[in-house]
Design an enzyme around this catalytic site. Sequence first.
Site, PDB file in Angstrom:
ATOM      1  N   SER A 323      34.370  48.017   2.349  1.00 38.45           N
ATOM      2  CA  SER A 323      34.584  47.026   1.297  1.00 38.45           C
ATOM      3  C   SER A 323      33.293  46.786   0.521  1.00 38.45           C
ATOM      4  O   SER A 323      33.309  46.664  -0.709  1.00 38.45           O
ATOM      5  CB  SER A 323      35.078  45.711   1.904  1.00 38.45           C
ATOM      6  OG  SER A 323      35.114  44.687   0.931  1.00 38.45           O
ATOM      7  N   TRP A 326      32.759  49.712  -1.682  1.00 36.21           N
ATOM      8  CA  TRP A 326      33.706  49.661  -2.803  1.00 36.21           C
ATOM      9  C   TRP A 326      33.130  48.851  -3.962  1.00 36.21           C
ATOM     10  O   TRP A 326      33.345  49.180  -5.133  1.00 36.21           O
ATOM     11  CB  TRP A 326      35.024  49.035  -2.342  1.00 36.21           C
ATOM     12  CG  TRP A 326      36.030  48.857  -3.445  1.00 36.21           C
ATOM     13  CD1 TRP A 326      36.997  49.744  -3.839  1.00 36.21           C
ATOM     14  CD2 TRP A 326      36.193  47.720  -4.317  1.00 36.21           C
ATOM     15  NE1 TRP A 326      37.732  49.240  -4.879  1.00 36.21           N
ATOM     16  CE2 TRP A 326      37.266  47.990  -5.188  1.00 36.21           C
ATOM     17  CE3 TRP A 326      35.531  46.499  -4.425  1.00 36.21           C
ATOM     18  CZ2 TRP A 326      37.675  47.098  -6.161  1.00 36.21           C
ATOM     19  CZ3 TRP A 326      35.941  45.600  -5.402  1.00 36.21           C
ATOM     20  CH2 TRP A 326      37.000  45.902  -6.259  1.00 36.21           C
ATOM     21  N   HIS A 327      32.366  47.797  -3.631  1.00 35.20           N
ATOM     22  CA  HIS A 327      31.845  46.925  -4.674  1.00 35.20           C
ATOM     23  C   HIS A 327      30.765  47.582  -5.521  1.00 35.20           C
ATOM     24  O   HIS A 327      30.540  47.162  -6.661  1.00 35.20           O
ATOM     25  CB  HIS A 327      31.301  45.637  -4.060  1.00 35.20           C
ATOM     26  CG  HIS A 327      32.360  44.642  -3.721  1.00 35.20           C
ATOM     27  ND1 HIS A 327      33.103  44.713  -2.568  1.00 35.20           N
ATOM     28  CD2 HIS A 327      32.818  43.559  -4.396  1.00 35.20           C
ATOM     29  CE1 HIS A 327      33.964  43.705  -2.552  1.00 35.20           C
ATOM     30  NE2 HIS A 327      33.816  42.989  -3.637  1.00 35.20           N
ATOM     31  N   GLY A 328      30.101  48.577  -4.993  1.00 34.84           N
ATOM     32  CA  GLY A 328      29.091  49.220  -5.811  1.00 34.84           C
ATOM     33  C   GLY A 328      28.302  50.261  -5.049  1.00 34.84           C
ATOM     34  O   GLY A 328      28.195  50.203  -3.824  1.00 34.84           O
ATOM     35  N   PHE A 471      32.370  47.109 -11.111  1.00 37.06           N
ATOM     36  CA  PHE A 471      32.909  47.683  -9.892  1.00 37.06           C
ATOM     37  C   PHE A 471      34.147  48.517 -10.154  1.00 37.06           C
ATOM     38  O   PHE A 471      34.640  49.158  -9.265  1.00 37.06           O
ATOM     39  CB  PHE A 471      33.241  46.581  -8.874  1.00 37.06           C
ATOM     40  CG  PHE A 471      32.076  45.641  -8.628  1.00 37.06           C
ATOM     41  CD1 PHE A 471      30.793  46.137  -8.538  1.00 37.06           C
ATOM     42  CD2 PHE A 471      32.281  44.295  -8.491  1.00 37.06           C
ATOM     43  CE1 PHE A 471      29.724  45.295  -8.310  1.00 37.06           C
ATOM     44  CE2 PHE A 471      31.229  43.436  -8.265  1.00 37.06           C
ATOM     45  CZ  PHE A 471      29.934  43.928  -8.177  1.00 37.06           C
TER      46      PHE A 471
END
Length: 471
Positions: A323, A326-328, A471
Amino acid sequence: MYFNSFDFLLFLPIIFVVYWFFQKRKIHFQNILLLVASYIFYGWWDYRFIALIALSTLVDYLVGIKISHCDDHKFKKRWLLVSVFFNLGVLSFFKYCNFFIDSWVDLFNSIGYDIKNVTTLSIILPVGISFYTFQTMSYTIDVYRGKLQPTRDFISFAAFVSFFPQLVAGPIERATHLLPQFLEKRKYTIESISYGVKLIIWGFFLKLVVADRAAIYVNSVYNNVEYHDGLSLIFATILFAFQIYGDFAGYSLIAIGTAKLFGFNLMTNFRRPYFSASIHEFWNRWHISLSTWFRDYLYIPLGGNRVGRYRWFFNLFITFLISGLWHGAKWTFVIWGAINGIYLIIEILCNGKKRKGTLNIISTFCFISFAWIFFRANSVLDAFYIISKIFTKPGKLYIGSGDDIAASIYAVLAIFLLVVIEFRREYLKNTVVINFIIKREIGRMFMYATLIYLILYLGVFGNSQFIYFQF
């Protein structure tokens, strides 16, 4: 095209009028209009992005049909893997290619191998790619699981994938919830339009007044950490906690309200997360569409909590680690995800969920804010530097100079108003946004008029980007 831009203020009413008052509200016409409008909205940043989302749409549309035609489970799985590898491949290439190249070079350099002349690729990150790839993947996964019959209506499916209110920053909708709404006749009602407008107004207040006012101080401190002491860094971190909430919850509300204008219901993405009394509760209230996506498509398939304790902890940790990634494509996001995974494991070891209470709410907010340091810091070194200053050199509180002082004061006042409103909604169970003191219609109109005034007077304009667009 940004929600907080003059272009959008012209774009939205034009599409709204054509959508409801031409062609006698035929579904097929409305879906074509939404598809065209969504591609215009998305292509406003860079027209080349349109080809990518069109390709993703075509692949998953065809894969869904292929899966439904297969009687052999093995072949169904192969077609599912086509969708998963395609979507994750596209996402990885555009978002993580340079990150992995740089990370490998740094790793070899750290063990004594001097790697030179390695160049990264000039890749433009398509806006919202993390959101629509997850949304289309959920479609093929649900078709594979038998939760959804694939649609043969390509226009409706394409409109579902590219639906402009939630295309670039969510909520990440499930096909089982949103896609059927494109296949049914939508009803025009004054109540629905009114509710959508109210959500949009509240969303703009969160973005332009709360988030963007707080951002002025946060950016000045976090971009110059070497010039600030611990108290200033603590204050900036607290403001960032409300900045990212106002920014993302504001976007979600504008998206949900805009979808409501066209007869669609999107899922709730935030439920007053800073009133959570535990980390577990926080993640049930924060970015709900993403949290539940990872729960249903990663955490549970890994075994969830139906396995041994250590495997359960692994499942939790790896879910939050991914996770974070996933954000960056930065190690700061990976560490942020790992910290939240560790929080949850410690919470389980300490007897699970906490009871409601002021101290529990405050302590949860402090833990979450500590993790936000890594999320906001420009680098891992900056994050550790900030933490060291907080604990070793509190110093003096810097509140700005000149106009920055006013920005800080306005930000604090806006946050105070936000907390008061959400406190009443949390504990007095109000169901309509802002309807928290006066129940008469004239009172509600006055409150919304006041919000509009505050947006126009205190809002920070200039097409400032939403945080989650990156993102």
